[in-house]
Design an enzyme around this catalytic site. Structure first.
Site, PDB file in Angstrom:
ATOM      1  N   HIS A 185       1.796   4.551  -2.920  1.00  0.00           N
ATOM      2  CA  HIS A 185       1.961   5.994  -2.722  1.00  0.00           C
ATOM      3  C   HIS A 185       3.340   6.441  -3.212  1.00  0.00           C
ATOM      4  CE1 HIS A 185      -1.673   6.662  -0.377  1.00  0.00           C
ATOM      5  NE2 HIS A 185      -1.347   5.690   0.469  1.00  0.00           N
ATOM      6  N   HIS A 191       0.835  -1.205   0.000  1.00  0.00           N
ATOM      7  CA  HIS A 191       0.000   0.000   0.000  1.00  0.00           C
ATOM      8  C   HIS A 191       0.873   1.259   0.000  1.00  0.00           C
ATOM      9  CE1 HIS A 191      -3.616   2.396   1.052  1.00  0.00           C
ATOM     10  NE2 HIS A 191      -2.736   3.131   1.719  1.00  0.00           N
ATOM     11  N   GLU A 192       1.870   1.287   0.877  1.00  0.00           N
ATOM     12  CA  GLU A 192       2.737   2.464   0.973  1.00  0.00           C
ATOM     13  C   GLU A 192       3.620   2.606  -0.265  1.00  0.00           C
ATOM     14  OE1 GLU A 192       1.938   4.583   3.170  1.00  0.00           O
ATOM     15  OE2 GLU A 192       0.670   3.186   4.251  1.00  0.00           O
TER      16      GLU A 192
END
Length: 151
Positions: A71, A67-68
């Site tokens: 980003h 998920h990170e």
């Protein structure tokens, strides 16, 4: 797991799932309380909540890293890196990164106060203290009193 192993895991996930290298730092931040991890826009580093790894294991940690990294890679490429952006939604679906992680503590575990209705006997768990002069029971409109202070 320590920060060195986390860094290597993040780099390997970045290479295998995204086909791109991770050139910054990933580390555990024990000050994180309500989030699984965060991507820092200024330094491009990734912080991970160590409690997520302790409670849910390596599979949850891998999901948070993915998920990170969504980003991270989108921000580096100057694309839409926010949760609402189409680029983010598309990439996270492609790599199998979840939108949210599991909560470390549920509401019942976090509750500090237990209130009891004097009318019907219903109990209510609350994290913060309630003004019993203003608040009433939602079931019977009866008066509440502090039954137990847990923490």
């Amino acid at each position: 797991m320590d920060n060195i192993k986390l860094q290597k895991l993040t780099e390997s996930i970045s290479e295998s799932d995204f086909g791109l290298s991770f050139k910054h730092t990933a580390y555990f931040n024990p000050r994180l309380r309500t989030t699984g991890g965060r991507y820092l826009l200024g330094s491009h580093d990734i912080e991970i909540n160590p409690k997520q790894f302790e409670k849910f294991g390596e599979t949850a940690l891998i999901d948070i890293i993915k998920h990170e990294l969504c980003h991270y890679h989108l921000h580096i490429q100057r694309k839409g890196y926010k949760h609402k952006d189409a680029d983010f939604k598309k990439l996270s679906q492609k790599v199998g990164a979840p939108r949210f992680c599991a909560a470390i503590e549920n509401y019942e575990e976090r509750a500090n106060y237990i209130y009891k209705c004097l009318g019907c006997g219903e109990t209510f768990k609350r994290i913060r203290k309630v003004n019993t002069r203003k608040m009433v029971c939602g079931k019977c409109k009866g008066k509440l009193h502090l039954h137990k202070h847990i923490k």
